[in-house]
Scaffold this motif. Structure first.
Motif, PDB file in Angstrom:
ATOM      1  N   LYS A 154      43.482  42.307  34.653  1.00 52.72           N
ATOM      2  CA  LYS A 154      43.794  43.827  34.568  1.00 52.72           C
ATOM      3  C   LYS A 154      42.966  44.233  33.348  1.00 52.72           C
ATOM      4  O   LYS A 154      42.466  43.831  32.430  1.00 52.72           O
ATOM      5  CB  LYS A 154      45.312  44.112  34.491  1.00 52.72           C
ATOM      6  CG  LYS A 154      46.140  43.773  35.508  1.00 52.72           C
ATOM      7  CD  LYS A 154      47.661  44.033  35.407  1.00 52.72           C
ATOM      8  CE  LYS A 154      48.492  43.704  36.507  1.00 52.72           C
ATOM      9  NZ  LYS A 154      49.941  44.217  36.407  1.00 52.72           N
ATOM     10  N   GLY A 155      42.696  45.547  33.616  1.00 50.97           N
ATOM     11  CA  GLY A 155      41.846  46.426  32.755  1.00 50.97           C
ATOM     12  C   GLY A 155      40.447  45.896  32.606  1.00 50.97           C
ATOM     13  O   GLY A 155      39.753  45.850  33.353  1.00 50.97           O
ATOM     14  N   CYS A 156      40.155  45.848  31.112  1.00 49.79           N
ATOM     15  CA  CYS A 156      38.880  45.495  30.990  1.00 49.79           C
ATOM     16  C   CYS A 156      38.581  44.126  31.040  1.00 49.79           C
ATOM     17  O   CYS A 156      37.361  43.769  31.566  1.00 49.79           O
ATOM     18  CB  CYS A 156      38.707  45.544  29.303  1.00 49.79           C
ATOM     19  SG  CYS A 156      38.831  47.217  28.485  1.00 49.79           S
ATOM     20  N   ARG A 157      39.434  43.067  31.281  1.00 49.22           N
ATOM     21  CA  ARG A 157      39.297  41.697  31.494  1.00 49.22           C
ATOM     22  C   ARG A 157      38.799  41.720  33.017  1.00 49.22           C
ATOM     23  O   ARG A 157      37.845  41.101  33.490  1.00 49.22           O
ATOM     24  CB  ARG A 157      40.512  40.888  31.339  1.00 49.22           C
ATOM     25  CG  ARG A 157      40.676  40.860  30.053  1.00 49.22           C
ATOM     26  CD  ARG A 157      41.993  39.887  29.773  1.00 49.22           C
ATOM     27  NE  ARG A 157      41.889  38.566  30.009  1.00 49.22           N
ATOM     28  CZ  ARG A 157      42.256  37.812  31.234  1.00 49.22           C
ATOM     29  NH1 ARG A 157      42.939  38.492  31.970  1.00 49.22           N
ATOM     30  NH2 ARG A 157      42.002  36.704  31.466  1.00 49.22           N
ATOM     31  N   ARG A 158      39.529  42.684  33.945  1.00 48.52           N
ATOM     32  CA  ARG A 158      39.264  42.491  35.270  1.00 48.52           C
ATOM     33  C   ARG A 158      37.792  43.039  35.647  1.00 48.52           C
ATOM     34  O   ARG A 158      37.013  42.767  36.336  1.00 48.52           O
ATOM     35  CB  ARG A 158      40.091  43.526  36.008  1.00 48.52           C
ATOM     36  CG  ARG A 158      39.752  43.461  37.546  1.00 48.52           C
ATOM     37  CD  ARG A 158      40.620  44.332  38.401  1.00 48.52           C
ATOM     38  NE  ARG A 158      40.325  44.497  39.695  1.00 48.52           N
ATOM     39  CZ  ARG A 158      40.513  45.461  40.595  1.00 48.52           C
ATOM     40  NH1 ARG A 158      41.679  46.335  40.434  1.00 48.52           N
ATOM     41  NH2 ARG A 158      40.221  45.177  41.973  1.00 48.52           N
ATOM     42  N   TYR A 159      37.266  43.938  34.800  1.00 50.93           N
ATOM     43  CA  TYR A 159      36.166  44.783  34.950  1.00 50.93           C
ATOM     44  C   TYR A 159      34.948  43.937  34.575  1.00 50.93           C
ATOM     45  O   TYR A 159      34.012  43.753  35.052  1.00 50.93           O
ATOM     46  CB  TYR A 159      36.000  46.181  34.233  1.00 50.93           C
ATOM     47  CG  TYR A 159      34.565  46.972  34.189  1.00 50.93           C
ATOM     48  CD1 TYR A 159      34.509  47.423  35.596  1.00 50.93           C
ATOM     49  CD2 TYR A 159      33.689  46.691  33.175  1.00 50.93           C
ATOM     50  CE1 TYR A 159      32.867  47.883  35.736  1.00 50.93           C
ATOM     51  CE2 TYR A 159      32.450  47.475  33.440  1.00 50.93           C
ATOM     52  CZ  TYR A 159      32.256  48.118  34.631  1.00 50.93           C
ATOM     53  OH  TYR A 159      30.812  48.401  34.586  1.00 50.93           O
ATOM     54  N   LYS A 160      35.288  43.147  33.522  1.00 48.41           N
ATOM     55  CA  LYS A 160      34.080  42.084  33.133  1.00 48.41           C
ATOM     56  C   LYS A 160      33.992  40.963  34.368  1.00 48.41           C
ATOM     57  O   LYS A 160      32.817  40.749  34.408  1.00 48.41           O
ATOM     58  CB  LYS A 160      34.676  41.392  31.785  1.00 48.41           C
ATOM     59  CG  LYS A 160      34.490  42.382  30.434  1.00 48.41           C
ATOM     60  CD  LYS A 160      35.012  41.322  29.282  1.00 48.41           C
ATOM     61  CE  LYS A 160      34.861  42.526  28.091  1.00 48.41           C
ATOM     62  NZ  LYS A 160      35.458  41.756  26.853  1.00 48.41           N
TER      63      LYS A 160
END
Length: 247
Positions: A58-64
């Motif tokens: 979720k969040g930044c980890r998902r976007y990365k």
């Protein structure tokens, strides 16, 4: 007396035995603050997530993850190279047409295709398509390649017919338009490979909660009782029988 002294010595040497309950912790006592099994299991789940799926990121980890996966697919399968070559050819054709008189319709078609190619490159580079699943991006890209190839071929034919005398820069510009149309057709072939082995995602456009209305009742459950748990409201009571009716 000697016997009494002998018997008293082992009794005096034996001290009070340690209580076993003092060493053992109470059954309801809380564990020490350093040991938190729930946090350890969550950290293990985060570390054990596969690299081929989003998982529970979720969040930044998902976007990365989405950013890396989108760029890997965009560059490895050849979509980026083909689009960049078409983009470079269109920019070169505009540069070649700067020193000569060109029909405004020709420049309009070239700038339109330039903006569309740039739009798709930005979309795939920054993984924006992953956050808009309601748009069928592969199909839209395929249709864009078909339309752009036809428009560019028509623009090249129109550029040849509208000029009686063509200088060398004008000819180079027309050739670059034709090369851009050719690479757009190559991108169509690459998009066909993208659809092989892919499954269609169902219920993409259905909002959450709507798909539960058509559920069948489970075994041993009456058809009217299938939606009782979701509704949460009891049925209205029946009205009393009218007075003066037949006995």
């Amino acid at each position: 007396m000697a016997d009494k002294g002998k018997n008293s010595k082992p009794g005096a040497a034996a001290g009070p035995a340690p209580a076993p309950a003092a060493a053992a912790t109470a059954p309801g006592a809380a564990p020490p603050p350093g040991d938190k099994p729930e946090e350890k299991t969550e950290e293990k789940k985060k570390s054990e997530q596969s690299k081929d799926e989003v998982g529970t990121r979720k969040g930044c980890r998902r976007y990365k993850w989405e950013f890396k996966d989108s760029n890997r697919e965009f560059w490895v399968m050849g979509y980026a190279e083909v689009k960049l070559i078409s983009l470079g050819c269109l920019i070169g054709s505009l540069i070649m047409f700067t020193g000569t008189t060109v029909h405004p319709l020709l420049t309009l078609i070239i700038t339109m295709e330039l903006s569309i190619f740039t739009f798709f490159i930005i979309i795939y580079t920054f993984a924006i398509q992953r956050y808009m699943p309601f748009i069928l991006w592969p199909i839209s890209d395929l249709l864009n390649d078909l339309f752009s190839s036809t428009f560019l071929v028509g623009a090249a034919v129109f550029a040849v017919k509208t000029r009686q005398t063509m200088p060398m820069h004008y000819i180079y510009g027309v050739i670059l338009i034709g090369v851009a149309a050719l690479f757009a057709l190559i991108d169509v072939c690459l998009q066909k490979k993208h659809f092989k082995g892919k499954k269609v995602k169902r219920h993409v456009l259905i909002p959450p909660g709507k798909d539960k209305q058509g559920e069948k009742p489970k075994e041993g459950e009456k058809p009217g009782e299938a939606g009782k748990g979701r509704a949460g409201v009891p049925p209205p009571p029946l009205p009393p029988p009218a007075k003066g009716g037949k006995k």
